[in-house]
Design a protein around this motif. Structure first.
Motif, PDB file in Angstrom:
ATOM      1  N   ARG A 168      41.078  16.688   5.813  1.00 48.24           N
ATOM      2  CA  ARG A 168      40.983  17.333   7.124  1.00 48.24           C
ATOM      3  C   ARG A 168      42.391  17.700   7.587  1.00 48.24           C
ATOM      4  O   ARG A 168      43.377  17.066   7.182  1.00 48.24           O
ATOM      5  N   GLU A 201      40.637  22.581   5.489  1.00 47.86           N
ATOM      6  CA  GLU A 201      39.622  22.941   6.481  1.00 47.86           C
ATOM      7  C   GLU A 201      38.224  22.925   5.854  1.00 47.86           C
ATOM      8  O   GLU A 201      37.271  22.389   6.431  1.00 47.86           O
ATOM      9  N   THR A 208      32.281  16.103   6.348  1.00 49.40           N
ATOM     10  CA  THR A 208      31.487  15.805   7.540  1.00 49.40           C
ATOM     11  C   THR A 208      30.001  15.962   7.242  1.00 49.40           C
ATOM     12  O   THR A 208      29.179  15.116   7.635  1.00 49.40           O
ATOM     13  N   SER A 223      37.201  19.341   5.003  1.00 50.25           N
ATOM     14  CA  SER A 223      36.760  18.642   6.209  1.00 50.25           C
ATOM     15  C   SER A 223      35.305  18.963   6.527  1.00 50.25           C
ATOM     16  O   SER A 223      34.501  18.077   6.848  1.00 50.25           O
TER      17      SER A 223
END
Length: 362
Positions: free
Chosen positions: A176, A257, A264, A260
């Protein structure tokens, strides 16, 4: 159709399939050199070019400011448990450690050999984080993700003005975006998200170089490592090569990015199954502290049913879902969802969890 295998080990962890196929070629001959990467001299221009490319990838992916130095060192996290105080504690002779689990606890214990250490203990079952506030500390240290306990910081701790923040990001670096300017130093062993065991990434603000304790061994001295551009001694050549290849893969896939976003989604999938299992699966980690990297849980109850957990691991293994047994110090189940684990693999594990609950809920 051949059986699918998914490797959920906490580390050394799964590498991307695409990277592994590229490494195969490098084992026989590295880019026209007529020698294997295992044989390549660390003094050769080919190796030095690879090292420069690796640093550039680190800087680009993490947006590292120009006043930070990128070092590649041996010794892993345990080496850094000593290197951090040996290099940084000389300013005041004391440091603060935010202790959230097994690895920050080990780091704090190691640091007591070199100065006065104040421990800020954090309860993983409760909401909120306890931070350290001593303005005379040489630095504040924390581990951003505890692989054993399944605890992860979601925000950067606040520290007194002028006190450098030091972070062990071994298990979640490159997963991230974050603002490096908030830190004096970060480090991470490569074997979770950016390579294989044998090399450790250190990123240090340049004003923190130059003041090691007199007893600091040269091999752990950040100033010496920086001066010699990470080649003070014969470095771990092959692990550095693996890191280079993995970081190129991360960049190609969309950078931190994209990592991440994927992480998630994977962790939310498993935590949703746990939370909607009516207590069949349980975790004691507070929702605000749950790790995206290491989903740690018990089977049967909050305390866990060892017989049922053994059955869970055995049946998962039979289905090609490997290395799900929890750390020996805490037991239970642990699914590590590092960058190389795909969403499809997380979904396979999720379907197994739901089926196992249906078959064993009595």
């Amino acid at each position: 159709m051949p059986k699918q295998y998914s490797y959920f080990c906490a580390g050394p962890a799964k590498l991307p399939d695409e990277v592994l196929r590229g490494l195969q070629a490098g084992l026989l001959q590295y880019r026209g050199t007529h020698v294997s990467m295992l044989e390549l001299s660390h003094r050769s221009n080919d190796f030095k070019d690879m090292l420069v490319a690796t640093e550039n990838n680190v800087r680009n992916l993490l947006k590292v400011p120009s006043n930070y130095r990128v070092l590649l060192m041996a010794g892993g996290g345990n080496g850094q448990f000593a290197a951090v105080p040996l290099n940084l504690i000389s300013r005041t002779g004391k440091a603060d450690y935010i202790v959230t689990g097994s690895w920050s606890d080990k780091a704090a214990k190691e640091a007591t050999k070199y100065g006065t250490i104040h421990r800020c203990e954090v309860d993983k079952t409760a909401e909120g984080w306890r931070t350290c506030t001593d303005p005379e500390a040489s630095y504040v240290y924390y581990c951003e993700n505890e692989t054993v306990d399944g605890v992860e910081f979601q925000t950067v701790p606040e520290v007194p003005a002028g006190v450098p923040l030091v972070c062990d990001m071994s298990s979640n670096i490159f997963t991230r975006p974050f603002d490096i300017s908030k830190f004096g130093l970060i480090y991470g062993g490569a074997q979770k998200n950016c390579g294989t065991a044998g090399v450790t990434l250190v990123i240090i603000r340049e004003d923190l170089l130059g003041n090691p304790l007199p007893t600091c061994p040269s091999i752990l001295d950040y100033t010496i490592t920086n001066k010699h551009q990470s080649i003070f001694n014969t470095p771990p050549v092959f692990p550095m090569y693996v890191m280079s290849e993995v970081l190129q893969w991360v960049a190609k896939e969309g950078g931190v990015e994209e990592m991440s976003k994927r992480t998630t989604e994977k962790s939310n999938l498993l935590y949703s199954i746990i939370d909607h299992s009516s207590g069949f699966y349980a975790t004691t980690v507070h929702p605000t502290k749950r790790s995206r990297m290491n989903v740690v849980f018990r089977v049967g109850s909050k305390e866990g049913n060892e017989e049922l957990e053994k059955k869970f691991v055995e049946e998962a293994t039979q289905q090609g879902l490997l290395s799900l047994k929890g750390h020996r110090s805490v037991g239970g189940i642990r699914a590590s969802l590092y960058n190389a684990i795909t969403m499809e693999e997380a979904e396979r594990l999720g379907e197994f969890m739901k089926a196992f609950q249906r078959d064993n809920k009595a």
